[in-house]
Every structure is written in structure tokens, then in C-alpha cells.
Motif scaffolding. Structure first.
Motif, PDB file in Angstrom:
ATOM      1  N   VAL A  73      -7.249 -48.900  -8.735  1.00 48.20           N
ATOM      2  CA  VAL A  73      -6.281 -49.813  -8.276  1.00 48.20           C
ATOM      3  C   VAL A  73      -5.651 -50.593  -9.298  1.00 48.20           C
ATOM      4  CG1 VAL A  73      -6.227 -51.910  -7.035  1.00 48.20           C
ATOM      5  CG2 VAL A  73      -8.187 -50.356  -6.486  1.00 48.20           C
ATOM      6  N   THR A  74      -4.314 -50.483  -9.067  1.00 49.46           N
ATOM      7  CA  THR A  74      -3.303 -51.212 -10.294  1.00 49.46           C
ATOM      8  C   THR A  74      -3.087 -52.661  -9.664  1.00 49.46           C
ATOM      9  OG1 THR A  74      -1.236 -50.619  -9.094  1.00 49.46           O
ATOM     10  CG2 THR A  74      -2.122 -48.785 -10.543  1.00 49.46           C
ATOM     11  N   GLY A  75      -2.988 -53.532 -10.799  1.00 47.58           N
ATOM     12  CA  GLY A  75      -2.998 -55.001 -10.345  1.00 47.58           C
ATOM     13  C   GLY A  75      -4.015 -55.380  -9.885  1.00 47.58           C
ATOM     14  N   ALA A  76      -5.291 -55.081 -10.537  1.00 46.78           N
ATOM     15  CA  ALA A  76      -6.769 -55.192 -10.136  1.00 46.78           C
ATOM     16  C   ALA A  76      -7.383 -56.397 -10.647  1.00 46.78           C
ATOM     17  CB  ALA A  76      -7.561 -54.101 -10.438  1.00 46.78           C
ATOM     18  N   ASN A  77      -6.620 -57.230 -11.532  1.00 46.02           N
ATOM     19  CA  ASN A  77      -7.210 -58.032 -12.340  1.00 46.02           C
ATOM     20  C   ASN A  77      -7.158 -59.568 -11.311  1.00 46.02           C
ATOM     21  OD1 ASN A  77      -4.498 -58.884 -12.661  1.00 46.02           O
ATOM     22  ND2 ASN A  77      -4.736 -59.044 -14.885  1.00 46.02           N
ATOM     23  N   SER A  78      -6.620 -59.582 -10.174  1.00 46.07           N
ATOM     24  CA  SER A  78      -6.629 -61.127  -9.586  1.00 46.07           C
ATOM     25  C   SER A  78      -6.009 -60.625  -8.034  1.00 46.07           C
ATOM     26  CB  SER A  78      -5.634 -61.978 -10.134  1.00 46.07           C
ATOM     27  OG  SER A  78      -4.459 -61.515 -10.126  1.00 46.07           O
ATOM     28  N   GLY A  79      -6.072 -61.539  -7.198  1.00 43.10           N
ATOM     29  CA  GLY A  79      -5.138 -61.505  -5.978  1.00 43.10           C
ATOM     30  C   GLY A  79      -5.687 -60.391  -5.128  1.00 43.10           C
ATOM     31  N   ILE A  80      -4.655 -59.824  -4.464  1.00 44.95           N
ATOM     32  CA  ILE A  80      -5.106 -58.444  -3.323  1.00 44.95           C
ATOM     33  C   ILE A  80      -5.765 -57.394  -4.050  1.00 44.95           C
ATOM     34  CG2 ILE A  80      -3.687 -56.821  -2.053  1.00 44.95           C
ATOM     35  CD1 ILE A  80      -1.722 -58.784  -1.315  1.00 44.95           C
ATOM     36  N   GLY A  81      -5.207 -57.153  -5.308  1.00 46.74           N
ATOM     37  CA  GLY A  81      -5.782 -55.902  -6.136  1.00 46.74           C
ATOM     38  C   GLY A  81      -7.451 -56.144  -6.223  1.00 46.74           C
ATOM     39  N   VAL A 105      -6.088 -43.730  -4.828  1.00 48.37           N
ATOM     40  CA  VAL A 105      -5.469 -44.524  -5.830  1.00 48.37           C
ATOM     41  C   VAL A 105      -4.657 -45.512  -4.880  1.00 48.37           C
ATOM     42  CG1 VAL A 105      -3.645 -44.374  -7.445  1.00 48.37           C
ATOM     43  CG2 VAL A 105      -5.273 -42.454  -7.427  1.00 48.37           C
ATOM     44  N   VAL A 106      -4.721 -46.748  -5.292  1.00 43.90           N
ATOM     45  CA  VAL A 106      -4.196 -47.805  -4.620  1.00 43.90           C
ATOM     46  C   VAL A 106      -2.999 -48.368  -5.690  1.00 43.90           C
ATOM     47  CG1 VAL A 106      -4.181 -50.109  -3.204  1.00 43.90           C
ATOM     48  CG2 VAL A 106      -5.983 -48.243  -3.058  1.00 43.90           C
ATOM     49  N   SER A 107      -1.778 -48.237  -5.265  1.00 41.76           N
ATOM     50  CA  SER A 107      -0.751 -48.848  -6.282  1.00 41.76           C
ATOM     51  C   SER A 107      -0.474 -50.295  -5.600  1.00 41.76           C
ATOM     52  CB  SER A 107       0.480 -47.913  -6.363  1.00 41.76           C
ATOM     53  OG  SER A 107       1.517 -48.514  -6.967  1.00 41.76           O
ATOM     54  N   ASN A 108      -0.830 -51.178  -6.216  1.00 43.17           N
ATOM     55  CA  ASN A 108      -0.766 -52.502  -5.816  1.00 43.17           C
ATOM     56  C   ASN A 108       0.054 -53.447  -6.806  1.00 43.17           C
ATOM     57  OD1 ASN A 108      -1.816 -55.232  -4.376  1.00 43.17           O
ATOM     58  ND2 ASN A 108      -2.324 -55.473  -6.607  1.00 43.17           N
ATOM     59  N   ALA A 109       0.103 -52.975  -7.790  1.00 36.73           N
ATOM     60  CA  ALA A 109       0.827 -53.976  -9.007  1.00 36.73           C
ATOM     61  C   ALA A 109       2.207 -54.341  -8.744  1.00 36.73           C
ATOM     62  CB  ALA A 109       0.533 -53.244 -10.463  1.00 36.73           C
ATOM     63  N   ALA A 110       2.603 -55.589  -8.998  1.00 35.68           N
ATOM     64  CA  ALA A 110       3.805 -55.928  -8.690  1.00 35.68           C
ATOM     65  C   ALA A 110       4.341 -57.339  -9.362  1.00 35.68           C
ATOM     66  CB  ALA A 110       4.478 -56.138  -7.091  1.00 35.68           C
ATOM     67  N   VAL A 111       5.530 -57.280  -9.615  1.00 37.16           N
ATOM     68  CA  VAL A 111       5.840 -58.625 -10.312  1.00 37.16           C
ATOM     69  C   VAL A 111       7.430 -59.081 -10.101  1.00 37.16           C
ATOM     70  CG1 VAL A 111       7.034 -57.343 -12.350  1.00 37.16           C
ATOM     71  CG2 VAL A 111       6.357 -59.707 -12.546  1.00 37.16           C
ATOM     72  N   ILE A 112       7.654 -60.372  -9.858  1.00 34.44           N
ATOM     73  CA  ILE A 112       9.114 -60.894  -9.615  1.00 34.44           C
ATOM     74  C   ILE A 112       9.466 -61.217 -11.072  1.00 34.44           C
ATOM     75  CG2 ILE A 112      10.462 -62.319  -8.317  1.00 34.44           C
ATOM     76  CD1 ILE A 112       8.390 -62.428  -6.344  1.00 34.44           C
ATOM     77  N   ALA A 113      10.371 -60.478 -11.592  1.00 37.14           N
ATOM     78  CA  ALA A 113      10.771 -60.940 -12.931  1.00 37.14           C
ATOM     79  C   ALA A 113      12.013 -61.350 -12.986  1.00 37.14           C
ATOM     80  CB  ALA A 113      10.721 -59.588 -13.928  1.00 37.14           C
ATOM     81  N   PRO A 114      12.336 -62.277 -13.796  1.00 40.19           N
ATOM     82  CA  PRO A 114      13.885 -62.545 -14.163  1.00 40.19           C
ATOM     83  C   PRO A 114      14.924 -61.415 -14.225  1.00 40.19           C
ATOM     84  CG  PRO A 114      12.411 -64.025 -15.232  1.00 40.19           C
ATOM     85  CD  PRO A 114      11.518 -62.968 -14.750  1.00 40.19           C
ATOM     86  N   LEU A 115      15.891 -61.741 -14.168  1.00 40.93           N
ATOM     87  CA  LEU A 115      16.880 -60.485 -14.005  1.00 40.93           C
ATOM     88  C   LEU A 115      17.298 -60.000 -15.601  1.00 40.93           C
ATOM     89  CD1 LEU A 115      19.854 -61.126 -11.288  1.00 40.93           C
ATOM     90  CD2 LEU A 115      17.651 -59.723 -11.500  1.00 40.93           C
ATOM     91  N   ASP A 116      16.741 -61.060 -16.513  1.00 43.92           N
ATOM     92  CA  ASP A 116      17.144 -60.650 -17.925  1.00 43.92           C
ATOM     93  C   ASP A 116      15.789 -60.359 -18.611  1.00 43.92           C
ATOM     94  OD1 ASP A 116      15.879 -63.205 -17.909  1.00 43.92           O
ATOM     95  OD2 ASP A 116      17.234 -64.117 -19.252  1.00 43.92           O
ATOM     96  N   LEU A 135       5.729 -42.429 -11.406  1.00 43.86           N
ATOM     97  CA  LEU A 135       5.344 -41.752 -12.356  1.00 43.86           C
ATOM     98  C   LEU A 135       3.856 -41.448 -12.433  1.00 43.86           C
ATOM     99  CD1 LEU A 135       5.636 -40.441 -15.248  1.00 43.86           C
ATOM    100  CD2 LEU A 135       5.485 -42.633 -16.147  1.00 43.86           C
ATOM    101  N   LEU A 136       2.927 -42.566 -11.992  1.00 44.04           N
ATOM    102  CA  LEU A 136       1.650 -42.247 -11.893  1.00 44.04           C
ATOM    103  C   LEU A 136       1.191 -41.403 -10.651  1.00 44.04           C
ATOM    104  CD1 LEU A 136      -1.336 -42.762 -12.767  1.00 44.04           C
ATOM    105  CD2 LEU A 136      -1.132 -44.734 -11.364  1.00 44.04           C
ATOM    106  N   LEU A 137       1.653 -41.499  -9.564  1.00 43.18           N
ATOM    107  CA  LEU A 137       1.296 -40.752  -8.194  1.00 43.18           C
ATOM    108  C   LEU A 137       1.793 -39.590  -8.338  1.00 43.18           C
ATOM    109  CD1 LEU A 137       1.193 -43.559  -5.379  1.00 43.18           C
ATOM    110  CD2 LEU A 137      -0.607 -42.774  -6.809  1.00 43.18           C
ATOM    111  N   ARG A 138       3.150 -39.494  -8.675  1.00 44.31           N
ATOM    112  CA  ARG A 138       3.752 -37.881  -8.807  1.00 44.31           C
ATOM    113  C   ARG A 138       2.849 -37.144  -9.845  1.00 44.31           C
ATOM    114  NH1 ARG A 138       9.932 -36.005 -10.446  1.00 44.31           N
ATOM    115  NH2 ARG A 138       9.248 -33.892 -10.800  1.00 44.31           N
ATOM    116  N   THR A 139       2.568 -37.867 -11.042  1.00 42.35           N
ATOM    117  CA  THR A 139       1.849 -37.046 -11.881  1.00 42.35           C
ATOM    118  C   THR A 139       0.610 -36.453 -11.473  1.00 42.35           C
ATOM    119  OG1 THR A 139       2.901 -38.215 -13.649  1.00 42.35           O
ATOM    120  CG2 THR A 139       0.948 -36.943 -14.193  1.00 42.35           C
TER     121      THR A 139
END
Length: 286
Positions: A6-14, A82-93, A113-117
Motif C-alpha cells: 500500500v502506498t501512502g500508507a502512513n495516514s488517512g485512507i492508506g 498492490v494498492v496505489s493510494n499515495a497522492a498530493v496536491i502540490a503548488p505549481l512551482d 512506473l511501479l505497477l508497470r514494472t
């Protein structure tokens, strides 16, 4: 025993997904950037599911070299979920050293990259890949700009400026759906399935930690009326474990129901072009 990632597993939905998989009896690999937060999560899950094998992988998913290393290590262990969960809303810069917008790298290129590999490594067992995406209804108005994947021009990201990072994030969530369709087509006839899921609008995660201005106010108001992370984890966890979706692939689910996503995410030419551009950005052959 099944091995789940599980990615993004350290909090929240993950964290909730990882906890559910541990309760299901799977060994779980917890992936996120911060080792200390991961260790704290591991201890919380171990208290709920004692005796389950839990390991941590501190990886910054915005750094593609780290994702490559993770993929190689996991390939040797042959995970079945494999659950790809990690996400971020990052500033454009907010750009990685490679010049990639952090939202693009974390939300789309890392799972690509991860799932295709992993998918390209043969496995003797059935495997389920689940990609946590966004609301099909809400994302209809933000088609992926295939000429500006890296959000370099800011074209079409709207107004006010404080909302533009969210629009760029929304595009990456449409990329998630398009990636699911592209990968599912390539996996047709194998024992590996891939599906997408919208967890719903939930509160209690860290997705909005970079919000500023009007977007921060909007997120706070929305979060006050949203269910918690356990509700958000339900559909991804169901896709990872339920017998009724055994063998089902290339679909997108909301509240455990398959739904149609926008036409601009299902158009075969657009799906294939995103695949090719993503391959170029991560350094893989088309």
C-alpha cells in the motif's frame, strides 16, 4: 500468505486500507516518504492485527529513482495485491530535481512506473492492482492536457490562482483512470487485474496539507461535512480482497459499483498517447 503493498500508507485512507489488509491476514508492505510516520503506523496496525508481518518502505514517490528501487525490491517478493493510494496536491512551482511537478510525479508517474514494472514480471499467482483515483463526475470538466502533462504552461487551470494546484491534481486523477485502462488492456488474458476506485470526499487525511488561500477555505468547509478515512478505504479494500471481483479488470468503481468515467479518459487514442508520454518521462520503452 498473501503479500500486499500500500502506498501512502502512513495516514488517512492508506493506513485504513493497510489495516484492512492486515485484518484480512495479508503480510503488508507500508510505503510512504517519512520513516518515523511509517513506523508509528506500523505499530498502530500491529496493535490491531497482532502477529501479522508488517514491513516499511520509506520511499519518496516523487523521486523516480526511488520508485525504481522500490519496484525492483518488490518484484523479488512477488506481491499479489498492490494498492496505489499515495497522492498530493502540490503548488505549481513545487518541482522535483528532475523538473517534474510533484503532483504529476507522485500521483501518476510513480504508479505508472511501479505497477508497470511489477506487471511485466511474470507471476504464477493471480494479482490485483488497485489505483485510487478521483470522482468521475467531478473530473469530467478537467481533461488531461496531453500537450502539458507537467503543468508548465498553466493553461486551462482556471481561476483563482490558489485553485490551480487542485486543477493540476484533478488532471492527475484523470490520468489514474486512463492508466488503469491502458494497463488493463495490456494485461488482458493474464491472471493480473487492475481497477480504479474513487474513495469519495473524505476528511482526516493529509492530501490538503499544501493548500493556500481560497482552496484552504474550500477544503476546510468540505471536510467538515465529509465522512472519515474508514469510509474512503472501503471500495479500494473491497477491490483488493472481494471474491465477487475476482478476474474483473479495467473498470472504475464508486461505492463498490462500476461506473463510466468521462469520454476523454476512455478514448483509446488519448489513453495510448498518455501511455507513450508517461513511458518517455519515466525512461521506459513505449
Amino acid at each position: 500468505m498473501e503479500l500486499a503493498v500500500v502506498t501512502g500508507a502512513n495516514s488517512g485512507i492508506g493506513e485504513q486500507i493497510a489495516t484492512g489488509l492486515a485484518r484480512h491476514g495479508a503480510s503488508v508492505v507500508l510505503v510512504a516518504r517519512n520513516r518515523d510516520r511509517l513506523e508509528a503506523t506500523r505499530r498502530r496496525i500491529a496493535a490491531i492485527a497482532p502477529g501479522v508481518d508488517l514491513t516499511v518502505e520509506p520511499v519518496d514517490l516523487a523521486e523516480l529513482d526511488e520508485v525504481r528501487g522500490l519496484a525492483e525490491r518488490l518484484a523479488g517478493r512477488d506481491p499479489s495485491i498492490v494498492v496505489s493510494n499515495a497522492a498530493v496536491i502540490a503548488p505549481l512551482d513545487d518541482r522535483t530535481p528532475a523538473g517534474l511537478h510533484r503532483s504529476l510525479a507522485t500521483n501518476h508517474l510513480a504508479p505508472y512506473l511501479l505497477l508497470r514494472t511489477l506487471a511485466e514480471r511474470p507471476s504464477p499467482r493471480p494479482r490485483r492492482f488497485v489505483v485510487v483515483g478521483g470522482s468521475p463526475r467531478g473530473l469530467r470538466r478537467v481533461p488531461v492536457d496531453l500537450d502539458d502533462l507537467n503543468a508548465e504552461t498553466g493553461r486551462g487551470l482556471g481561476w483563482p490562482p490558489s485553485f490551480r494546484p487542485f486543477a493540476a491534481y484533478a488532471r492527475t486523477k484523470n490520468m489514474n483512470a486512463m492508466f488503469v485502462y491502458g494497463l488493463a488492456g495490456r494485461l488482458r488474458g493474464t491472471s493480473t487485474t487492475v481497477n480504479g476506485a474513487h474513495p469519495g470526499i473524505i476528511s482526516g487525511g493529509r492530501l490538503n496539507r499544501h493548500d493556500r488561500g481560497a482552496l484552504r477555505v474550500f477544503g476546510s468547509v468540505l471536510g467538515a461535512f465529509s465522512p472519515g478515512t474508514e469510509t474512503g478505504a472501503d471500495t479500494p479494500l473491497w477491490l483488493a480482497t472481494a471474491a465477487e471481483v475476482d478476474g474483473v479488470s479495467g473498470r472504475f468503481y464508486v461505492k463498490r459499483r462500476a461506473v463510466q468515467t468521462a469520454g476523454h479518459t476512455t478514448d483509446p487514442e488519448r489513453v495510448e498517447r498518455l501511455w507513450r508520454e508517461s513511458a518517455r518521462l519515466v525512461g521506459l520503452p513505449e
